[in-house]
Design a protein around this motif. Sequence first.
Motif, PDB file in Angstrom:
ATOM      1  N   VAL A  93     -42.751 -38.502  -0.023  1.00 56.45           N
ATOM      2  CA  VAL A  93     -42.013 -39.483  -0.729  1.00 56.45           C
ATOM      3  C   VAL A  93     -41.060 -38.996  -1.767  1.00 56.45           C
ATOM      4  O   VAL A  93     -41.723 -39.476  -2.790  1.00 56.45           O
ATOM      5  N   PRO A  94     -40.159 -38.074  -1.586  1.00 55.09           N
ATOM      6  CA  PRO A  94     -39.497 -37.549  -2.896  1.00 55.09           C
ATOM      7  C   PRO A  94     -38.712 -38.654  -3.742  1.00 55.09           C
ATOM      8  O   PRO A  94     -38.294 -38.162  -4.815  1.00 55.09           O
ATOM      9  N   GLU A  95     -38.703 -39.981  -3.186  1.00 54.13           N
ATOM     10  CA  GLU A  95     -38.152 -40.736  -4.223  1.00 54.13           C
ATOM     11  C   GLU A  95     -39.074 -41.135  -5.451  1.00 54.13           C
ATOM     12  O   GLU A  95     -38.855 -41.893  -6.351  1.00 54.13           O
ATOM     13  N   LEU A  96     -40.517 -40.918  -4.884  1.00 52.56           N
ATOM     14  CA  LEU A  96     -41.327 -41.203  -6.397  1.00 52.56           C
ATOM     15  C   LEU A  96     -41.413 -39.980  -7.116  1.00 52.56           C
ATOM     16  O   LEU A  96     -41.689 -38.782  -6.524  1.00 52.56           O
ATOM     17  N   SER A  97     -40.983 -40.000  -8.158  1.00 54.12           N
ATOM     18  CA  SER A  97     -40.798 -38.652  -9.100  1.00 54.12           C
ATOM     19  C   SER A  97     -41.281 -39.465 -10.538  1.00 54.12           C
ATOM     20  O   SER A  97     -41.508 -40.476 -10.653  1.00 54.12           O
ATOM     21  N   GLY A  98     -41.804 -38.198 -11.401  1.00 55.08           N
ATOM     22  CA  GLY A  98     -42.115 -38.514 -12.664  1.00 55.08           C
ATOM     23  C   GLY A  98     -41.620 -37.326 -13.640  1.00 55.08           C
ATOM     24  O   GLY A  98     -41.424 -36.338 -13.119  1.00 55.08           O
ATOM     25  N   HIS A  99     -41.646 -37.649 -14.822  1.00 56.79           N
ATOM     26  CA  HIS A  99     -41.393 -36.759 -16.070  1.00 56.79           C
ATOM     27  C   HIS A  99     -42.298 -36.885 -17.068  1.00 56.79           C
ATOM     28  O   HIS A  99     -42.401 -37.847 -17.638  1.00 56.79           O
ATOM     29  N   MET A 176     -57.853 -41.134  -4.482  1.00 56.82           N
ATOM     30  CA  MET A 176     -57.928 -42.448  -3.569  1.00 56.82           C
ATOM     31  C   MET A 176     -56.928 -43.545  -4.256  1.00 56.82           C
ATOM     32  O   MET A 176     -56.095 -43.942  -3.543  1.00 56.82           O
ATOM     33  N   HIS A 177     -56.922 -43.505  -5.526  1.00 60.40           N
ATOM     34  CA  HIS A 177     -56.084 -44.515  -6.238  1.00 60.40           C
ATOM     35  C   HIS A 177     -54.690 -44.134  -6.223  1.00 60.40           C
ATOM     36  O   HIS A 177     -53.463 -44.652  -5.828  1.00 60.40           O
ATOM     37  N   TYR A 178     -54.504 -42.711  -6.166  1.00 60.57           N
ATOM     38  CA  TYR A 178     -53.279 -41.973  -6.101  1.00 60.57           C
ATOM     39  C   TYR A 178     -52.519 -42.213  -4.838  1.00 60.57           C
ATOM     40  O   TYR A 178     -51.156 -42.612  -4.713  1.00 60.57           O
ATOM     41  N   GLU A 179     -53.446 -42.277  -3.749  1.00 61.53           N
ATOM     42  CA  GLU A 179     -52.567 -42.309  -2.530  1.00 61.53           C
ATOM     43  C   GLU A 179     -52.387 -43.877  -2.130  1.00 61.53           C
ATOM     44  O   GLU A 179     -51.584 -44.063  -1.471  1.00 61.53           O
ATOM     45  N   LEU A 180     -53.050 -44.715  -2.672  1.00 60.68           N
ATOM     46  CA  LEU A 180     -52.667 -46.076  -2.850  1.00 60.68           C
ATOM     47  C   LEU A 180     -51.088 -46.290  -3.378  1.00 60.68           C
ATOM     48  O   LEU A 180     -50.274 -47.185  -2.906  1.00 60.68           O
ATOM     49  N   LEU A 181     -51.083 -45.750  -4.561  1.00 61.36           N
ATOM     50  CA  LEU A 181     -49.777 -45.604  -5.395  1.00 61.36           C
ATOM     51  C   LEU A 181     -48.739 -45.072  -4.385  1.00 61.36           C
ATOM     52  O   LEU A 181     -47.420 -45.717  -4.449  1.00 61.36           O
ATOM     53  N   VAL A 182     -48.773 -43.967  -4.034  1.00 61.19           N
ATOM     54  CA  VAL A 182     -47.747 -43.286  -2.936  1.00 61.19           C
ATOM     55  C   VAL A 182     -47.511 -44.278  -1.984  1.00 61.19           C
ATOM     56  O   VAL A 182     -46.401 -44.440  -1.446  1.00 61.19           O
ATOM     57  N   SER A 183     -48.570 -44.830  -1.084  1.00 57.61           N
ATOM     58  CA  SER A 183     -48.333 -45.755  -0.189  1.00 57.61           C
ATOM     59  C   SER A 183     -47.527 -47.098  -0.671  1.00 57.61           C
ATOM     60  O   SER A 183     -46.468 -47.520   0.093  1.00 57.61           O
ATOM     61  N   LYS A 184     -47.621 -47.580  -1.769  1.00 55.57           N
ATOM     62  CA  LYS A 184     -46.954 -48.308  -2.386  1.00 55.57           C
ATOM     63  C   LYS A 184     -45.503 -48.019  -2.496  1.00 55.57           C
ATOM     64  O   LYS A 184     -44.758 -48.933  -2.254  1.00 55.57           O
ATOM     65  N   ALA A 185     -45.177 -46.851  -2.981  1.00 55.01           N
ATOM     66  CA  ALA A 185     -44.055 -46.364  -3.361  1.00 55.01           C
ATOM     67  C   ALA A 185     -43.336 -46.175  -1.866  1.00 55.01           C
ATOM     68  O   ALA A 185     -42.119 -46.776  -1.897  1.00 55.01           O
ATOM     69  N   ARG A 187     -43.691 -47.920   0.689  1.00 57.15           N
ATOM     70  CA  ARG A 187     -43.403 -49.223   1.181  1.00 57.15           C
ATOM     71  C   ARG A 187     -42.065 -49.884   0.673  1.00 57.15           C
ATOM     72  O   ARG A 187     -41.397 -50.324   1.287  1.00 57.15           O
ATOM     73  N   ILE A 188     -42.007 -49.689  -0.661  1.00 58.48           N
ATOM     74  CA  ILE A 188     -41.145 -50.252  -1.596  1.00 58.48           C
ATOM     75  C   ILE A 188     -39.651 -49.551  -1.127  1.00 58.48           C
ATOM     76  O   ILE A 188     -38.597 -50.212  -0.830  1.00 58.48           O
ATOM     77  N   VAL A 189     -39.562 -48.368  -1.217  1.00 52.96           N
ATOM     78  CA  VAL A 189     -38.443 -47.402  -0.571  1.00 52.96           C
ATOM     79  C   VAL A 189     -37.920 -47.836   0.594  1.00 52.96           C
ATOM     80  O   VAL A 189     -36.637 -47.976   0.659  1.00 52.96           O
ATOM     81  N   LYS A 190     -38.584 -48.014   1.429  1.00 55.90           N
ATOM     82  CA  LYS A 190     -38.365 -48.139   2.837  1.00 55.90           C
ATOM     83  C   LYS A 190     -37.796 -49.428   3.253  1.00 55.90           C
ATOM     84  O   LYS A 190     -37.292 -49.721   4.147  1.00 55.90           O
ATOM     85  N   SER A 191     -38.071 -50.404   2.241  1.00 52.76           N
ATOM     86  CA  SER A 191     -38.091 -51.751   2.703  1.00 52.76           C
ATOM     87  C   SER A 191     -36.510 -52.239   2.267  1.00 52.76           C
ATOM     88  O   SER A 191     -36.158 -51.763   1.332  1.00 52.76           O
ATOM     89  N   ASP A 192     -36.104 -52.853   3.617  1.00 50.21           N
ATOM     90  CA  ASP A 192     -34.634 -53.339   3.576  1.00 50.21           C
ATOM     91  C   ASP A 192     -34.519 -54.719   2.619  1.00 50.21           C
ATOM     92  O   ASP A 192     -33.262 -55.228   2.492  1.00 50.21           O
ATOM     93  N   VAL A 193     -35.706 -55.379   2.925  1.00 49.64           N
ATOM     94  CA  VAL A 193     -35.396 -56.680   2.093  1.00 49.64           C
ATOM     95  C   VAL A 193     -36.478 -56.976   0.990  1.00 49.64           C
ATOM     96  O   VAL A 193     -37.237 -56.022   0.693  1.00 49.64           O
ATOM     97  N   GLU A 194     -36.170 -57.793  -0.052  1.00 51.21           N
ATOM     98  CA  GLU A 194     -36.984 -57.814  -1.163  1.00 51.21           C
ATOM     99  C   GLU A 194     -38.494 -58.290  -0.843  1.00 51.21           C
ATOM    100  O   GLU A 194     -38.574 -59.296  -0.008  1.00 51.21           O
TER     101      GLU A 194
END
Length: 219
Positions: A93-99, A176-185, A187-194
């Motif tokens: 999920v390359p759209e998920l990034s951090g600095h 496990m918590h991190y993987e849930l956050l990646v799944s959340k990201a 889901r949001i990136v791929k969604s075409d609707v709000e």
Amino acid sequence: MLKELIHEQVQEARAGQAPRKYLGASSIGNQCERAIWYGYRNYPREDASKLLITFEIGKSLEAMLIEMIAMTPITLMTPMQNNNFLSFAHESVPELSGHLDGLLLINGEHYVLEIKTANAASYAKAAKVGIRAWRPEYYDQMQTYMGLSTYTKAICLVINKDSSDLYEEIVHFDQMHYELLVSKAARIVKSDVEPERLSSSPMFFICKMCSYHKVCHGC
């Protein structure tokens, strides 16, 4: 006149900023996926200039604390010192990034450094209940940083803006918590609707403070 000019300046500075092209670790912990969706797609924010000044105060205090840490015997690495090598993105999920604010080396171990500011009341809660219970979005932010960077420990340093007291807490990586956050990201990136609203009421207290209140609720 000076006050008005300052408010105008901070709004102009926000308007001139280049839009983000990624979903940041600092926003993934927002409990409203709809707000994250708007942010990722660069919908116009509705932040008041007072809030923008508060952001600038936070950045200034962060820079001050980093300078102070750099003067200690602890090894500190920052993006500015190291050609931004403390920037990471997820492979699938390359759209998920951090600095990272910084990376500490203490007794041979690396710690992700995250600095936060708080007023007296908020600081007291952080010191009493811990980072995760105080601000879950900050906990999620650090979990994302650790997951993206593969470091397994983080130090959150909180400064009380009213008294200058400091609170620090070590946060350990939770795969496990991190993987849930990646799944959340993803889901949001791929969604075409709000995504669904956090609340159907525009008067809900979290919605009232949201930067996307008008575009979300239409009022």
